[in-house]
Write an enzyme that holds these catalytic residues in place. Structure first.
Site, PDB file in Angstrom:
ATOM      1  N   CYS A  79       0.826  -1.215   0.000  1.00 51.70           N
ATOM      2  CA  CYS A  79       0.000   0.000   0.000  1.00 51.70           C
ATOM      3  C   CYS A  79       0.859   1.263   0.000  1.00 51.70           C
ATOM      4  O   CYS A  79       1.549   1.539  -0.962  1.00 51.70           O
ATOM      5  CB  CYS A  79      -0.984  -0.033   1.162  1.00 51.70           C
ATOM      6  SG  CYS A  79      -2.306   1.178   0.988  1.00 51.70           S
ATOM      7  N   HIS A 183      -3.690  -4.967   0.022  1.00 48.05           N
ATOM      8  CA  HIS A 183      -3.258  -5.431   1.341  1.00 48.05           C
ATOM      9  C   HIS A 183      -3.305  -6.958   1.402  1.00 48.05           C
ATOM     10  O   HIS A 183      -4.369  -7.516   1.673  1.00 48.05           O
ATOM     11  CB  HIS A 183      -4.182  -4.864   2.422  1.00 48.05           C
ATOM     12  CG  HIS A 183      -4.016  -3.405   2.635  1.00 48.05           C
ATOM     13  ND1 HIS A 183      -3.089  -2.889   3.507  1.00 48.05           N
ATOM     14  CD2 HIS A 183      -4.625  -2.342   2.069  1.00 48.05           C
ATOM     15  CE1 HIS A 183      -3.148  -1.569   3.476  1.00 48.05           C
ATOM     16  NE2 HIS A 183      -4.078  -1.212   2.609  1.00 48.05           N
ATOM     17  N   GLU A 185      -2.364  -8.795   3.708  1.00 39.58           N
ATOM     18  CA  GLU A 185      -2.717  -9.216   5.076  1.00 39.58           C
ATOM     19  C   GLU A 185      -4.210  -9.132   5.347  1.00 39.58           C
ATOM     20  O   GLU A 185      -4.681  -9.587   6.381  1.00 39.58           O
ATOM     21  CB  GLU A 185      -1.919  -8.388   6.097  1.00 39.58           C
ATOM     22  CG  GLU A 185      -2.411  -6.962   6.334  1.00 39.58           C
ATOM     23  CD  GLU A 185      -2.016  -5.963   5.241  1.00 39.58           C
ATOM     24  OE1 GLU A 185      -1.495  -6.393   4.189  1.00 39.58           O
ATOM     25  OE2 GLU A 185      -2.261  -4.763   5.433  1.00 39.58           O
TER      26      GLU A 185
END
Lengths: 205, 259
Positions: A79, A183, A185
């Protein structure tokens, strides 16, 4: 040891939680020496390019990143981390880390029904194979939240694209650097797969 | 192009999953962490937790729930209910939530939206609104009124105007919950959702009334919502996430189908 660079940006703990879940040891650190000694470097973040660059410089992390990149340490940008590894960001007209040449413009959508930020799940089209995209397919989607996007100067540094009215680079990289606008994650199984691949990566394309 | 999002709402009371019908008769129906994990595995796109714990001294239980969810569920989730300050929000975000939801607190102190938006970025700040249908009046030209304190206190504030104000204040997303439709399983309030989606330029999440996949289709198309929130139809096992997503996908909506 994997070092997660701490520059007061948001979202650092989310990345750590994902690595903890995968059983990969990592440390969140603001210390440039830890970054230089790390086996691999995660450069995540949510925040403002200008503010973030200021903190990186204060902590000597911008030069540490450049040194680690030259030394061949595998680096994963996420990001904001992906945006500020380029040379310049339009956000706050900021001069950035500059691991690879390029800039970071704001989305300029013509269609009023398209909202900014580009926020939510979206697919990617893979332009070239990469060890970090092992077990990732074009059916997978990833979670994006951003108003600016990375635009490398060299076409070959674009690894995958996403479309929001127009195509934009969603994954960029060169040599031991790999960076996603989305992202991983927060992107479910596909995202974890990518993080797992990164933590097994020797930095060769 | 972005996929439409399927979001599950989990009401949490004293650390337990609860579900209310028309905001009353709440009953405990399970463990929020287990449910979150199950929905994540089944392909849910996002989660919303509302803490409906009555006593403020038990609020830390929620932080513990957030931490546990964030350690095993890798999709975005937001937390609302009982957040009054920027500090409350910071705790929740540090515990691993992606976004925070303000509802009553934003009506009572609109500056909280701006403060949180400046502190964490607009993408972190969700303005959640409970809305009921009323007679149109000078103060309520749309015929939709904001209600706070869990649906108990009407505010004489027009819902469409409040939505627009929320965007100006710095909210990155809106949850529009129809009190009239909530828990009825008779479909979302399409007119309300569409009116707000047409007024603002931030994503709108429709909430209240989702009883079958067709209702989600309606609110994501005619209702112009970016995402649809469901609760009881998942919690009681009436539909699976896959069934809902396959239905929407088969009818031509872009959904995340690989998980």
């Amino acid at each position: 040891m994997t070092a997660i660079i701490d520059y007061n940006a948001g979202n650092l703990t989310s990345v750590k939680r994902a690595l903890d879940y995968l059983g990969i040891s990592c440390v969140i650190t603001p210390d440039r020496n830890d970054v230089l000694a790390a086996e691999r470097i995660l450069f995540p973040g949510v925040g403002h390019a200008g503010t973030s660059m200021q903190i990186l410089r204060e902590r000597g992390l911008d030069t540490a990143l450049r040194e680690a990149y030259s030394a061949g340490t595998p680096i994963l940008g996420i990001c904001l981390g992906t945006q500020i590894i380029l040379s310049h960001s339009d956000e706050g007209d900021t001069s950035c880390v500059g691991l690879i040449d390029g800039d970071c413009p704001r989305f300029a959508v013509q269609n009023n029904s398209l909202k900014i930020p580009h926020m939510g799940w979206d697919g990617i089209s893979i332009k070239r194979d990469h060890p970090l995209l092992r077990h990732v397919t074009e059916n997978d989607e990833f979670y994006f939240v951003h108003s600016y996007y990375p635009r490398p100067g060299r076409e070959e540094d674009i690894i995958a694209e996403c479309e929001y009215e127009a195509l934009f680079p969603a994954v960029i990289g060169c040599k031991n650097l790999f960076a996603t606008q989305f992202h991983p994650e927060k992107s479910g199984r596909a995202g974890l797969e990518l993080l797992k691949n990164f933590c097994a990566w020797d930095g060769a394309e | 192009m972005l996929s439409k999002r399927l979001i599950a709402c989990l009401d949490v009371r004293n650390g337990k999953l609860a579900k209310s019908i028309r905001f009353v008769n709440t009953k405990d129906i399970g463990d929020p962490v287990e449910s979150a994990r199950k929905y994540y595995d089944e392909g849910l796109d996002e989660l919303v937790f509302y803490d409906i714990t009555a006593s403020s001294d038990k609020r830390d239980i929620m932080i513990d729930v957030v931490d546990k969810v964030a350690s095993q569920v890798f999709i975005p989730f937001s937390v609302g209910g009982g957040l009054r300050t920027v500090e409350d929000a910071r705790k929740v975000l540090l515990a691993g939530a992606e976004k925070v939801n303000y509802n009553t607190a934003a009506v009572e102190n609109p500056g909280i939206i701006t403060d949180a938006s400046r502190a964490f970025g607009a993408q972190c700040v969700v303005l959640s609104m409970d809305v009921r249908s009323v007679q149109k009046s000078d103060a309520l030209p749309s015929g939709y009124e904001i209600v706070v304190h869990g649906g108990r206190m009407p505010m004489n504030i027009d819902a469409i105007q409040w939505a627009a104000r929320g965007e100006e204040l710095g909210a990155g997303e809106l949850v529009v919950n129809s009190i009239d439709a909530d828990g009825t399983k008779a479909g979302y309030e399409l007119n309300l959702t569409r009116a707000i989606a047409e007024r603002v330029n931030i994503p709108v999440i429709a909430s209240g009334g989702g009883g079958k996949p067709e209702h989600l289709y309606d609110v994501l198309t005619a209702g112009k919502a970016d995402a649809a929130l469901v609760a009881s139809i998942l919690h009681y096992g009436e539909y699976t996430i896959r069934e809902i997503k396959e239905y929407l996908h088969d009818r031509g909506l872009k959904m995340r189908m690989s998980f």
